[in-house]
Each structure stands twice: as structure tokens, then as C-alpha cells.
Write a protein that holds these residues in place. Structure first.
Motif, mmCIF file in Angstrom:
data_model
loop_
_atom_site.group_PDB
_atom_site.id
_atom_site.type_symbol
_atom_site.label_atom_id
_atom_site.label_comp_id
_atom_site.label_asym_id
_atom_site.label_seq_id
_atom_site.Cartn_x
_atom_site.Cartn_y
_atom_site.Cartn_z
ATOM 1 N N GLY A 4 0.796 -1.213 0.000
ATOM 2 C CA GLY A 4 0.000 0.000 0.000
ATOM 3 C C GLY A 4 0.833 1.270 0.000
ATOM 4 O O GLY A 4 0.348 2.324 -0.361
ATOM 5 N N GLY A 5 2.096 1.181 0.421
ATOM 6 C CA GLY A 5 2.976 2.342 0.422
ATOM 7 C C GLY A 5 3.708 2.450 -0.905
ATOM 8 O O GLY A 5 3.776 1.501 -1.671
ATOM 9 N N GLY A 6 4.260 3.600 -1.163
ATOM 10 C CA GLY A 6 4.993 3.814 -2.405
ATOM 11 C C GLY A 6 6.473 3.539 -2.231
ATOM 12 O O GLY A 6 7.029 3.718 -1.152
ATOM 13 N N SER A 7 7.105 3.085 -3.282
ATOM 14 C CA SER A 7 8.550 2.867 -3.296
ATOM 15 C C SER A 7 9.247 4.210 -3.455
ATOM 16 O O SER A 7 8.610 5.237 -3.667
ATOM 17 N N GLU A 8 10.566 4.190 -3.399
ATOM 18 C CA GLU A 8 11.313 5.406 -3.724
ATOM 19 C C GLU A 8 11.218 5.634 -5.232
ATOM 20 O O GLU A 8 10.946 4.709 -5.994
ATOM 21 N N VAL A 9 11.421 6.878 -5.639
ATOM 22 C CA VAL A 9 11.389 7.224 -7.060
ATOM 23 C C VAL A 9 12.706 6.784 -7.680
ATOM 24 O O VAL A 9 13.777 7.031 -7.133
ATOM 25 N N ARG A 10 12.613 6.104 -8.809
ATOM 26 C CA ARG A 10 13.792 5.586 -9.509
ATOM 27 C C ARG A 10 13.780 6.042 -10.954
ATOM 28 O O ARG A 10 12.738 6.396 -11.494
ATOM 29 N N ASP A 11 14.950 5.957 -11.592
ATOM 30 C CA ASP A 11 15.021 6.199 -13.033
ATOM 31 C C ASP A 11 14.300 5.071 -13.755
ATOM 32 O O ASP A 11 14.366 3.908 -13.335
ATOM 33 N N ALA A 12 13.626 5.414 -14.845
ATOM 34 C CA ALA A 12 12.893 4.416 -15.625
ATOM 35 C C ALA A 12 13.853 3.377 -16.180
ATOM 36 O O ALA A 12 14.943 3.699 -16.632
ATOM 37 N N LYS A 42 10.999 8.714 -14.876
ATOM 38 C CA LYS A 42 11.066 8.276 -13.475
ATOM 39 C C LYS A 42 9.835 7.437 -13.174
ATOM 40 O O LYS A 42 8.815 7.536 -13.846
ATOM 41 N N TYR A 43 9.945 6.618 -12.117
ATOM 42 C CA TYR A 43 8.785 5.847 -11.701
ATOM 43 C C TYR A 43 8.878 5.476 -10.234
ATOM 44 O O TYR A 43 9.948 5.539 -9.624
ATOM 45 N N MET A 44 7.741 5.110 -9.684
ATOM 46 C CA MET A 44 7.662 4.499 -8.372
ATOM 47 C C MET A 44 6.551 3.461 -8.427
ATOM 48 O O MET A 44 5.710 3.493 -9.332
ATOM 49 N N ARG A 45 6.604 2.517 -7.488
ATOM 50 C CA ARG A 45 5.614 1.438 -7.475
ATOM 51 C C ARG A 45 4.849 1.443 -6.159
ATOM 52 O O ARG A 45 5.358 1.876 -5.135
ATOM 53 N N GLN A 46 3.633 0.912 -6.234
ATOM 54 C CA GLN A 46 2.797 0.712 -5.055
ATOM 55 C C GLN A 46 2.212 -0.688 -5.165
ATOM 56 O O GLN A 46 1.523 -1.007 -6.139
ATOM 57 N N LEU A 95 7.053 13.240 -8.437
ATOM 58 C CA LEU A 95 6.165 12.096 -8.703
ATOM 59 C C LEU A 95 5.638 11.608 -7.367
ATOM 60 O O LEU A 95 6.402 11.315 -6.448
ATOM 61 N N GLU A 96 4.309 11.565 -7.233
ATOM 62 C CA GLU A 96 3.678 11.171 -5.985
ATOM 63 C C GLU A 96 2.537 10.201 -6.275
ATOM 64 O O GLU A 96 2.071 10.098 -7.405
ATOM 65 N N LEU A 97 2.088 9.497 -5.227
ATOM 66 C CA LEU A 97 0.927 8.619 -5.364
ATOM 67 C C LEU A 97 -0.305 9.475 -5.663
ATOM 68 O O LEU A 97 -0.476 10.544 -5.080
#
Length: 98
Positions: A4-12, A42-46, A95-97
Motif C-alpha cells: 500500500g505504500g509507495g517505493s522510492e522514485v527511480r530512473d525508468a 522516473k517511476y515508483m511502485r505501489q 512524482l507522488e501517489l
């Protein structure tokens, strides 16, 4: 990363670039225009009942969009789905949820 939480922002990476290629037509349909440039930056995952990818995409000039793409669990089947899109973003926008 907590469920349910977001990961850190990473390069695509290659995986995220492929996701963007897959949902580009969905993004164009939601935006009501075509994009000559459509490059994930950039991206992050949830982690949910599958995975939400939040992706910052360069769409030409100074313009960016933020995408939320849902990837279902393999046991549930289904395709990648663009579930939300934020337009009128810039390179500087974090970049945010959403």
C-alpha cells in the motif's frame, strides 16, 4: 516497501519503458491528442492487489504527464491498464501517489 505504500522514485528502466509503450494509446485517448515523444523518465511502485506504477513521462518540449498504470497479479490475468493520468506536468514536478 510496505503493501500500500509507495517505493522510492527511480530512473525508468526497460520494464517501465515497455509499460509506457503498452499504454501509450490509452494515454493519447485520455488526453485527446497524439504524442510524438513518449519517454518514461522516473517511476515508483505501489503494491496493492497487483502493482500500481506511477510514471513520469516526457511528451515533448517541457511537457510531461504522470501516469498511474495497474498491473494485475499473474494469477488474476488481465492486461496493463492506465487508471489515471495527470497532464500539464513539468520536469520539476515531483512524482507522488495519486
Amino acid at each position: 516497501m510496505m503493501c500500500g505504500g509507495g517505493s522510492e522514485v527511480r530512473d525508468a528502466d526497460d520494464t517501465v519503458h515497455k509499460i509506457c509503450e503498452t499504454v501509450k494509446s490509452q494515454a493519447e485517448q485520455q488526453a485527446g491528442k497524439t504524442y510524438d515523444v513518449f519517454v518514461a523518465k522516473k517511476y515508483m511502485r505501489q503494491v496493492v492487489a497487483g502493482t500500481n506504477y506511477f510514471i513520469k513521462v516526457h511528451v515533448g518540449g517541457e511537457d510531461h504527464v504522470h501516469l498511474r498504470v495497474f498491473k494485475p497479479l499473474p494469477c488474476n490475468g488481465g492486461d496493463l491498464e492506465l487508471t489515471s493520468m495527470q497532464k500539464d506536468k513539468s520536469h520539476e514536478d515531483s512524482l507522488e501517489l495519486f
